[in-house]
Design an enzyme around this catalytic site. Structure first.
Site, PDB file in Angstrom:
ATOM      1  N   GLY A  36      72.749 -49.097   4.702  1.00  0.00           N
ATOM      2  CA  GLY A  36      73.311 -50.323   4.153  1.00  0.00           C
ATOM      3  C   GLY A  36      72.906 -51.532   4.990  1.00  0.00           C
ATOM      4  O   GLY A  36      72.633 -52.620   4.462  1.00  0.00           O
ATOM      5  N   ARG A  86      76.755 -48.352  -3.216  1.00  0.00           N
ATOM      6  CA  ARG A  86      77.450 -49.359  -2.380  1.00  0.00           C
ATOM      7  C   ARG A  86      77.312 -50.774  -2.935  1.00  0.00           C
ATOM      8  O   ARG A  86      76.284 -51.137  -3.494  1.00  0.00           O
ATOM      9  CB  ARG A  86      76.959 -49.251  -0.932  1.00  0.00           C
ATOM     10  CG  ARG A  86      77.323 -47.882  -0.367  1.00  0.00           C
ATOM     11  CD  ARG A  86      76.940 -47.721   1.057  1.00  0.00           C
ATOM     12  NE  ARG A  86      77.701 -48.597   1.926  1.00  0.00           N
ATOM     13  CZ  ARG A  86      77.473 -48.747   3.228  1.00  0.00           C
ATOM     14  NH1 ARG A  86      76.474 -48.095   3.794  1.00  0.00           N
ATOM     15  NH2 ARG A  86      78.214 -49.548   3.954  1.00  0.00           N
ATOM     16  N   GLN A  97      77.117 -57.548   8.151  1.00  0.00           N
ATOM     17  CA  GLN A  97      75.908 -57.385   7.351  1.00  0.00           C
ATOM     18  C   GLN A  97      75.717 -58.591   6.429  1.00  0.00           C
ATOM     19  O   GLN A  97      74.608 -59.093   6.262  1.00  0.00           O
ATOM     20  CB  GLN A  97      75.992 -56.095   6.535  1.00  0.00           C
ATOM     21  CG  GLN A  97      75.991 -54.861   7.426  1.00  0.00           C
ATOM     22  CD  GLN A  97      76.101 -53.560   6.666  1.00  0.00           C
ATOM     23  OE1 GLN A  97      76.373 -53.555   5.468  1.00  0.00           O
ATOM     24  NE2 GLN A  97      75.894 -52.455   7.351  1.00  0.00           N
ATOM     25  N   ASP A 135      83.541 -48.911  12.403  1.00  0.00           N
ATOM     26  CA  ASP A 135      82.928 -47.585  12.285  1.00  0.00           C
ATOM     27  C   ASP A 135      83.677 -46.525  13.095  1.00  0.00           C
ATOM     28  O   ASP A 135      83.394 -45.328  12.978  1.00  0.00           O
ATOM     29  CB  ASP A 135      81.462 -47.654  12.742  1.00  0.00           C
ATOM     30  CG  ASP A 135      80.620 -48.468  11.760  1.00  0.00           C
ATOM     31  OD1 ASP A 135      81.024 -48.609  10.588  1.00  0.00           O
ATOM     32  OD2 ASP A 135      79.564 -48.979  12.171  1.00  0.00           O
ATOM     33  N   ARG A 180      85.886 -43.722   3.243  1.00  0.00           N
ATOM     34  CA  ARG A 180      86.341 -43.014   4.457  1.00  0.00           C
ATOM     35  C   ARG A 180      87.837 -42.747   4.472  1.00  0.00           C
ATOM     36  O   ARG A 180      88.297 -41.822   5.138  1.00  0.00           O
ATOM     37  CB  ARG A 180      85.890 -43.775   5.714  1.00  0.00           C
ATOM     38  CG  ARG A 180      84.393 -43.649   5.911  1.00  0.00           C
ATOM     39  CD  ARG A 180      83.868 -44.285   7.173  1.00  0.00           C
ATOM     40  NE  ARG A 180      82.446 -43.983   7.315  1.00  0.00           N
ATOM     41  CZ  ARG A 180      81.587 -44.705   8.017  1.00  0.00           C
ATOM     42  NH1 ARG A 180      81.997 -45.787   8.673  1.00  0.00           N
ATOM     43  NH2 ARG A 180      80.318 -44.337   8.089  1.00  0.00           N
ATOM     44  N   ARG A 195      79.652 -40.255   9.987  1.00  0.00           N
ATOM     45  CA  ARG A 195      80.833 -40.468  10.852  1.00  0.00           C
ATOM     46  C   ARG A 195      82.004 -39.569  10.444  1.00  0.00           C
ATOM     47  O   ARG A 195      82.855 -39.230  11.263  1.00  0.00           O
ATOM     48  CB  ARG A 195      81.224 -41.935  10.858  1.00  0.00           C
ATOM     49  CG  ARG A 195      80.070 -42.820  11.350  1.00  0.00           C
ATOM     50  CD  ARG A 195      80.506 -44.131  11.923  1.00  0.00           C
ATOM     51  NE  ARG A 195      79.389 -45.065  11.954  1.00  0.00           N
ATOM     52  CZ  ARG A 195      78.445 -45.101  12.897  1.00  0.00           C
ATOM     53  NH1 ARG A 195      78.487 -44.252  13.908  1.00  0.00           N
ATOM     54  NH2 ARG A 195      77.470 -45.987  12.844  1.00  0.00           N
TER      55      ARG A 195
HETATM   56  C1  S3P Z   1      76.859 -53.105  10.741  1.00  0.00           C
HETATM   57  C2  S3P Z   1      78.012 -53.703  10.354  1.00  0.00           C
HETATM   58  C3  S3P Z   1      79.159 -52.959   9.809  1.00  0.00           C
HETATM   59  C4  S3P Z   1      79.094 -51.488  10.132  1.00  0.00           C
HETATM   60  C5  S3P Z   1      77.739 -50.921   9.920  1.00  0.00           C
HETATM   61  C6  S3P Z   1      76.701 -51.645  10.751  1.00  0.00           C
HETATM   62  C7  S3P Z   1      75.749 -53.956  11.192  1.00  0.00           C
HETATM   63  O1  S3P Z   1      79.173 -53.141   8.397  1.00  0.00           O
HETATM   64  O2  S3P Z   1      80.043 -50.769   9.383  1.00  0.00           O
HETATM   65  O3  S3P Z   1      77.709 -49.534  10.271  1.00  0.00           O
HETATM   66  O4  S3P Z   1      74.837 -53.460  11.855  1.00  0.00           O
HETATM   67  O5  S3P Z   1      75.790 -55.163  10.908  1.00  0.00           O
HETATM   68  P1  S3P Z   1      79.920 -54.439   7.774  1.00  0.00           P
HETATM   69  O6  S3P Z   1      79.505 -55.576   8.582  1.00  0.00           O
HETATM   70  O7  S3P Z   1      79.460 -54.557   6.363  1.00  0.00           O
HETATM   71  O8  S3P Z   1      81.372 -54.109   7.882  1.00  0.00           O
END
Ligand code: S3P
Length: 429
Positions: free
Chosen positions: A94, A122, A170, A315, A346, A389
């Site tokens: 993702g 997703r 993200q 996470d 989860r 996880r």
């Molecule tokens: C991540 C941000 C998180 C996390 C993912 C990695 C990243 O997601 O759960 O495993 O590297 O920016 P979200 O920012 O969408 O919560």
């Protein structure tokens, strides 16, 4: 692949050097690729997810090489990427799909981004919306799900001031990445602070980044300057050992060279206020601070985790749930919405697996309640639901259980921690 794990009578002891941080490894390639100059990424995470990023940028014409544990990237500059000749398959990642979309849309390139079954389910609306506001032609399939199609544009994106409705690094990173290409200032305001690896690496690459409270802005159309990156150990991978050693009587472990970015260490704060015996030895600075973490078993008490703490430990929640099941008194986890749209739902997967082990957690008024109370879990036949996880958290639960547990479908662990079972075996006494 499946794991057979027997409950242990003894403790966990010894040292583990957990794999390199996944979030930092992804970003070092992504932003390195569009910077100018050559950079070395030392201690890169050679696991499935990051390899999807590695391959995707190679497909777009960037020269990226593996050299031992390192990666060398010849940055092509903001305008140097070219359209991939084929669909970019991003596996389970993702992070790759969301951040790369900002870069590809910013560069004005066409692309089709696909993923595995989990990634294909997703939500991508969270990045489609701001990118469209910036002028990108981007659409999902069946609404906002992958595959994502990004259309070629001839002009540039428009800078925006985006107020993100979801606390997600993200999303923030996607908009800032697109903002690197837009004339003027693009900003993102979050409701809660999320991990800031993008801000740190962009600052390291000489981008003009400004942070004011929960707003981060970037000045676009300024070339990034390549600089070497050293990746610390992943605290999200250390989390399984931290949780296990905190509750398995007599345990004492050291996790070496773990990333201690304060936007990632929420789990240490939560477990410490639950009474865990955790100390950081020898904290070292850098773009990303790191240090050694010592954990000794302790008697834990329940706590309330606030919604604003969730992005700082997002996470780690599955591992925290397992530790909290052993605490005196209940633990209440607020703000669990985002947990339902990770590699799996989860909340559901942890609830179902723990139920099979004879332990009930439940949702109440929007919070996830772990009643605590110790009790003994019983060995059971569990499923990872294809989520790395979940697999590793249930492995910790299995160590604490009576009898034998079988966890099915564990190959997914290769997305972040290929050597997990070997490391776990090495500390069982
Ligand atoms: C991540 C941000 C998180 C996390 C993912 C990695 C990243 O997601 O759960 O495993 O590297 O920016 P979200 O920012 O969408 O919560």
């Amino acid at each position: 692949m499946e794991w057979k794990i027997k409950g242990i009578r003894g403790a966990l002891s010894g040292e583990v050097r957990v794999p390199p941080d996944k979030s930092v490894s992804h970003r070092a390639i992504m932003f390195g690729a569009i910077s100018r100059g050559t950079l070395r990424i030392s201690n890169f995470l050679f696991a499935e997810d990051c390899m999807r990023t590695f391959e995707a940028f190679r497909e777009m014409g960037c020269e990226i090489k593996k050299q031992g544990n390192d990666v060398v990237v010849n940055g092509v500059g903001l305008k140097g990427l070219r359209a991939s000749q084929k669909d970019l398959y991003l596996g389970n990642s993702g992070t790759t799909m969301r951040i790369i979309s900002g870069i590809i849309a910013g560069a004005g390139l066409p692309a089709v981004l696909t993923g595995d079954k989990s990634l294909s389910g997703r939500p991508m609306g969270r990045i489609i919306k701001p990118l469209k506001e910036m002028g990108a032609g981007i659409s999902g399939t069946d609404g906002d799900r992958p595959p994502l199609k990004i259309e070629k544009i001839s002009g540039t994106l428009k800078p925006i001031r985006y107020v993100s409705p979801v606390p997600s690094a993200q999303v923030k990173s996607c908009v800032l990445a697109a903002g690197l290409y837009a004339p003027g200032i693009t900003s993102v305001t979050e409701n809660f602070q999320s991990r800031d690896h993008t801000e740190r690496i962009l600052e390291h690459f000489s981008a003009e980044i400004k942070r004011e409270g929960l707003t981060t802005s970037v000045t676009g159309q300024k070339e990034l300057k390549a600089a070497d990156v050293s990746v610390p150990g992943d605290i999200s991978s250390a989390a399984f050992f931290i949780s296990a050693a905190s509750v398995i009587e007599g345990s004492e472990m050291i996790l070496r060279a773990v990333g201690l970015n304060p936007t990632r260490t929420g789990m240490l704060d939560v477990l410490s206020r639950m009474g865990a015996d955790i100390s950081v030895l020898d904290k070292r600075g850098g773009i990303e601070p790191e240090g050694d973490i010592r954990v000794r078993a302790a008697s834990l008490k329940g706590t309330v985790i606030k919604a604003e703490e969730i992005p700082l430990l997002i996470d780690e929640v599955p591992a925290i749930i397992v530790a909290a099941s052993r605490a005196r008194g209940e633990t209440r986890i607020n703000g669990i919405g985002e947990l339902k749209v990770k590699e799996s739902d989860r909340v559901k997967c942890m609830t179902e697996n723990l139920k099979l082990m004879g332990y009930e957690i439940f949702e109440e008024e929007g919070a996830l309640v772990v009643p605590g109370g110790g009790g003994t879990l019983k060995g059971a036949l569990l499923n990872s639901y294809g989520d790395h996880r979940i697999a590793m958290s249930m492995a910790v639960a299995a160590l604490m259980a009576d009898g034998e547990t079988l966890i099915r479908d564990t190959a997914c662990v290769d997305t972040s921690y290929p050597g997990f079972m070997r490391d776990l075996e090495s500390v069982k006494k």
